[in-house]
Each structure stands twice: as structure tokens, then as C-alpha cells.
Design a protein around this motif. Structure first.
Motif, PDB file in Angstrom:
ATOM      1  N   SER A 166       0.812  -1.215   0.000  1.00 44.80           N
ATOM      2  CA  SER A 166       0.000   0.000   0.000  1.00 44.80           C
ATOM      3  C   SER A 166       0.847   1.267   0.000  1.00 44.80           C
ATOM      4  O   SER A 166       0.338   2.338  -0.342  1.00 44.80           O
ATOM      5  N   ASP A 167       2.100   1.157   0.375  1.00 41.74           N
ATOM      6  CA  ASP A 167       2.935   2.354   0.507  1.00 41.74           C
ATOM      7  C   ASP A 167       3.945   2.452  -0.632  1.00 41.74           C
ATOM      8  O   ASP A 167       4.521   1.446  -1.058  1.00 41.74           O
ATOM      9  N   ARG A 168       4.171   3.642  -1.093  1.00 40.44           N
ATOM     10  CA  ARG A 168       5.220   3.925  -2.080  1.00 40.44           C
ATOM     11  C   ARG A 168       5.513   5.417  -2.038  1.00 40.44           C
ATOM     12  O   ARG A 168       4.754   6.206  -1.452  1.00 40.44           O
ATOM     13  N   GLN A 169       6.572   5.816  -2.687  1.00 43.08           N
ATOM     14  CA  GLN A 169       6.933   7.226  -2.757  1.00 43.08           C
ATOM     15  C   GLN A 169       7.459   7.524  -4.152  1.00 43.08           C
ATOM     16  O   GLN A 169       8.511   7.038  -4.538  1.00 43.08           O
ATOM     17  N   ILE A 170       6.708   8.313  -4.908  1.00 45.55           N
ATOM     18  CA  ILE A 170       7.124   8.686  -6.261  1.00 45.55           C
ATOM     19  C   ILE A 170       7.032  10.195  -6.428  1.00 45.55           C
ATOM     20  O   ILE A 170       6.301  10.878  -5.701  1.00 45.55           O
ATOM     21  N   ASP A 171       7.798  10.709  -7.370  1.00 41.93           N
ATOM     22  CA  ASP A 171       7.751  12.126  -7.715  1.00 41.93           C
ATOM     23  C   ASP A 171       7.055  12.281  -9.067  1.00 41.93           C
ATOM     24  O   ASP A 171       7.273  11.486  -9.990  1.00 41.93           O
ATOM     25  N   VAL A 172       6.215  13.311  -9.176  1.00 41.05           N
ATOM     26  CA  VAL A 172       5.481  13.579 -10.412  1.00 41.05           C
ATOM     27  C   VAL A 172       5.828  14.983 -10.897  1.00 41.05           C
ATOM     28  O   VAL A 172       5.728  15.960 -10.146  1.00 41.05           O
ATOM     29  N   ILE A 173       6.259  15.066 -12.160  1.00 37.87           N
ATOM     30  CA  ILE A 173       6.619  16.353 -12.777  1.00 37.87           C
ATOM     31  C   ILE A 173       5.714  16.570 -13.978  1.00 37.87           C
ATOM     32  O   ILE A 173       5.504  15.652 -14.788  1.00 37.87           O
TER      33      ILE A 173
END
Length: 456
Positions: A166-173
């Protein structure tokens, strides 16, 4: 038994000579590595890996090289890298034994690099599916199929495991700008600077169709119609992992960064949700960590994302668009004429090549017309003249004439040869050979004029 690769194992005292000298004395051995295991619970012994490339060698002959029994020459089971890992007890099943250093292995190739590559398979924390697939493709033909099958199973297992997380960490540009400003160019550079392999989405209605687990994704030239609003929210969720809808099977994004490029500013996306009571656009805006506006001259980066209206927040930092300098550089123009000269026959013929050695008669069709002509003085004296009318003219594919077209058309239609039966010029304008084939006075005089001019 003939083998293309094998393992030789025996105690130290049973070898009849120096191992390296024995190996180097046989040119059929293309690749080799060996190690002395003297820290195990058994007597000191050697493990030797031999590879003969495409030619098989009899195990009896191999044993004779080292002065051993044929039973001490074994087939390599599995991948050759499994055998190499065994030299240092690097296999998972050998972890309870003494771990030898790769520097203790003597080989005629980069042993440490090959071992490192062998451990790529299944390591999705450090290598994407695409990178592992490249490694599998580098293996020998006999090893590719089992390695690929293993990779497929591990990848499916990885995707199912990710779907449970359920957990993740992504960057969106989000990069916005007109066509040609370099949106995709800079998206690639961003991911390359982070040492992330990336997937460039297709322009179809299934952007993740060919996704192979790359760490970065470029959703190139995206529009709000490409994804349904709720599916895009799930894809861009910075904290919660979820699968992405795809044609054949749903995909799980196994990466760290998503970059969206579009010529349409974010504030114009999904305007039908602007006054929605349930799905608000603010959910989308919160997911954009960085907003970039691009022109042909500069790049403005808003690292605080966007506000609740979809507009970039803060003042932004301005950078020069380096593509401006690249586009202004003088680039060598491709000589397309030279390309076609190599693949096509040149039609620019010298006048001498089109002058016939013998008379060529009109083969384009004609009519013999008899006309009664009264002189210009209107004295009533009628003269009969015969005219040979050619249906083909220099600038026409069909019959035509300047001032008597209607009259000649009627005469032509009465001819035994129909107008559609006549040859047509290959192009809009007749070539010299086609004109000359008519044997007309004009063309003949023209050719004579060329010849006289050339003689002068």
C-alpha cells in the motif's frame, strides 16, 4: 560424452601438473576459471570451470589432460553463472559454507563483473525488468530460454507482491510547452541524471502497453482524454500503490518518477470536474510535485507544484533552454539528390544519346486529313491539301490543338485508331526521345540546331 562446458573437481594431489599451464596448452579451451577450496571441512581441492564455445570435447580426453578419472569431469547444470557462483560459494544454497573472495578465483575473463551480472536476475530493487531482460539476451542461446522463463515467473511474482503493498513514494513532474520546445528532451535528461532507466509511453489509448518495469516513466504528449480521471489519480498517487489499467493485463508501476509532457496547461484538464461535488480537481493538483513551463528561449521551474486552480505556485526559477543553441547550429543538410542518384537511373540524357542512327517514323498515331482551303483574297479558288495530324503534343497526354481543336477532334474520332489506343507520354512533358519518335519538322530542326551549335 561430449560437452561444450564442464566442471573438473578433484583433490590437489591428484592433478599431474600445474593447472594453468595445462589449460593454456589446449587452444580448444576458450574460457576458464578455477579456485582452490582449502577452507572447507574437506581436504583441499580444486574446482575448475572450462568452456569450449561451440565445439564439444570428449570428457575422457578432458580427464586425460589433468591426469584424472573421467568421473571427475561433470556436466554444468543450469546456467554457467551458477557454476561460477559456486566457485566462491555465492549460491543461495551455499551460504552456510565458507565464502571465498572473488579475488581468489583465477580466470581469463573479468570474473567479478560476470558474477555481478549473474546476480541481476530477480533483483528488482536495483534493476528493472527491462534491464534484466537485456542481461538475459546477452546469455548464450542454450541459457536464454530457461533464464527468460525464470525472469517471467519472478516478474509476475514481483507484480503480485507490489499490488499488495500500500505504501510507495514517487515524484510527479508536469512539463508544459508548445511543440518543439524540448519537453521530451528534458524529460529524458531528468531521468538520466537520476540514473533511472525509463519507459516512453506510446501515443495509443494504452500508454502502458509495453511497460517493462522501468524506474521512470514519461507520459509523452498526454491529454486528459487518455486516462479516465480516477485512473490517472491512482497512477499518480504519491503514497499508495495501485495497478494501471492495460489492454492485456493490468500493470503495476515499479518506479520512482513519472514525468508528464503536454502542450495543454494543467488548468484546462478535466474541466468537467471543476464544479463536481465528489471528484475534485484538487486531488490531481496535489499529486504534481513540480510544474515546468517551457518556451523556445527559457525554462521556468516551479518546485512548489500547483495551486487549487491548476496554476503553478510561487515565482519559479528561470533557466536557459539549451535547445535554442542546438537548433541554431549549422547542421549539414542531407543531400537527397545524391541519395536518389544511387538508387535511380539518371534521366538527364545528353543530346547525342537521343539522336537516332536511322529514321524513326511517327509511332504515336496520326490522321491523314484532306482540307479545302480558300486563299485569303476570297477569289473562290479552292485548293485541296492533305495534312498529317499527330494526336500527341509536347505538353499533353491526349489529342489537342490550338485553334482547330473541335474540328480535329471530330476527325480524330473518325480515325480507325481510337484516341485511347495511342501511346501516352511517360510524364507531363515529352522527353527528347518521345518527341523525336514523332519525326516532326519542328523536332528535327531543333536537333539539327543543337548539332550545328555544337559543331560551331
Amino acid at each position: 560424452m561430449y560437452l561444450k562446458q564442464c566442471e573438473v573437481e578433484s583433490r590437489v594431489e591428484f592433478f599431474k601438473g600445474d593447472i594453468q599451464e595445462i589449460i593454456k596448452s589446449h587452444t580448444t579451451i576458450k574460457k576458464w576459471a578455477y579456485i582452490l577450496h582449502d577452507k572447507d571441512d574437506t581436504a583441499p581441492h580444486y574446482h575448475i570451470y572450462l568452456n569450449f564455445d561451440k565445439s564439444g570435447v570428449d570428457t575422457k580426453q578432458i580427464a586425460e589432460w589433468f591426469g584424472l578419472q573421467e568421473s571427475q569431469v561433470n556436466r554444468v547444470r543450469g546456467r554457467h553463472t551458477d557454476m561460477l557462483l559456486y566457485l566462491t560459494h555465492g549460491n543461495d544454497s551455499q551460504k552456510n559454507k565458507h565464502q571465498y573472495s572473488p579475488t581468489e578465483v583465477v580466470a581469463n575473463f573479468d570474473f567479478e563483473t560476470e558474477i555481478k551480472n549473474a546476480q541481476i536476475l530477480g533483483d528488482f530493487e536495483h534493476f528493472s525488468y527491462a534491464q534484466q531482460l537485456e542481461y538475459v539476451n546477452s546469455l548464450s542461446v542454450s541459457e536464454k530460454v530457461p533464464a527468460f522463463s525464470k525472469l517471467e515467473k519472478l516478474w509476475r511474482l514481483r507484480c503480485q507482491w507490489l499490488s499488495l503493498q500500500s505504501d510507495r513514494q514517487i515524484d510527479v513532474i508536469f512539463i508544459c510547452g508548445k511543440a518543439g520546445t524540448g519537453k521530451t528532451f528534458y524529460a529524458k535528461k531528468i531521468l538520466q541524471s537520476r540514473n533511472l532507466d525509463y519507459y516512453l509511453s506510446s501515443s495509443s489509448n494504452d500508454p502502458f502497453d509495453s511497460y517493462l518495469g522501468q524506474k521512470g516513466v514519461i507520459l509523452d504528449d498526454l491529454r486528459d482524454k487518455t486516462f479516465e480521471f480516477d485512473n490517472l489519480l491512482k497512477l499518480l498517487d504519491n503514497n499508495t500503490s495501485s495497478s494501471v489499467k492495460s489492454r492485456f493485463s493490468n500493470k503495476v508501476f515499479n518506479g520512482e518518477m513519472i514525468i508528464i509532457t503536454s502542450s495543454v496547461p494543467l488548468r484546462y484538464w478535466y474541466i468537467e470536474y471543476r464544479n463536481s461535488r465528489f471528484d475534485t480537481l484538487d486531488q490531481l493538483y496535489r499529486r504534481i510535485g513540480c510544474y515546468v513551463e517551457m518556451t523556445f528561449d527559457e525554462i521556468k521551474v516551479f518546485s512548489d507544484g500547483v495551486d487549487d486552480k491548476g496554476n503553478p505556485q510561487g515565482l519559479g526559477r528561470v533557466f536557459k533552454n539549451e535547445l535554442v543553441g542546438i537548433k541554431k547550429e549549422d547542421r549539414k543538410k542531407t543531400d537527397f539528390n545524391s541519395i536518389f542518384e544511387k538508387i535511380c537511373e539518371n534521366s538527364s540524357l545528353d543530346i547525342q544519346e537521343v539522336i537516332p542512327k536511322q529514321t524513326i517514323y511517327n509511332c504515336f498515331g496520326y490522321s491523314r486529313l484532306m482540307m479545302q482551303v480558300e486563299s485569303g483574297t476570297q477569289d473562290g479558288e479552292i485548293l485541296e491539301r492533305y495534312y498529317y495530324i499527330s494526336y500527341k503534343k509536347a505538353r499533353s497526354k491526349r489529342f489537342s490543338s490550338d485553334c482547330h481543336s473541335g474540328f480535329f477532334t471530330v476527325k480524330a474520332l473518325r480515325s480507325k485508331v481510337g484516341i485511347d489506343d495511342l501511346k501516352e507520354y511517360a510524364t507531363e512533358k515529352a522527353t527528347f526521345p518521345e518527341l523525336q519518335a514523332q519525326n516532326s519538322y519542328f523536332v528535327n530542326d531543333l536537333i539539327k540546331g543543337f548539332l550545328n551549335e555544337k559543331e560551331d
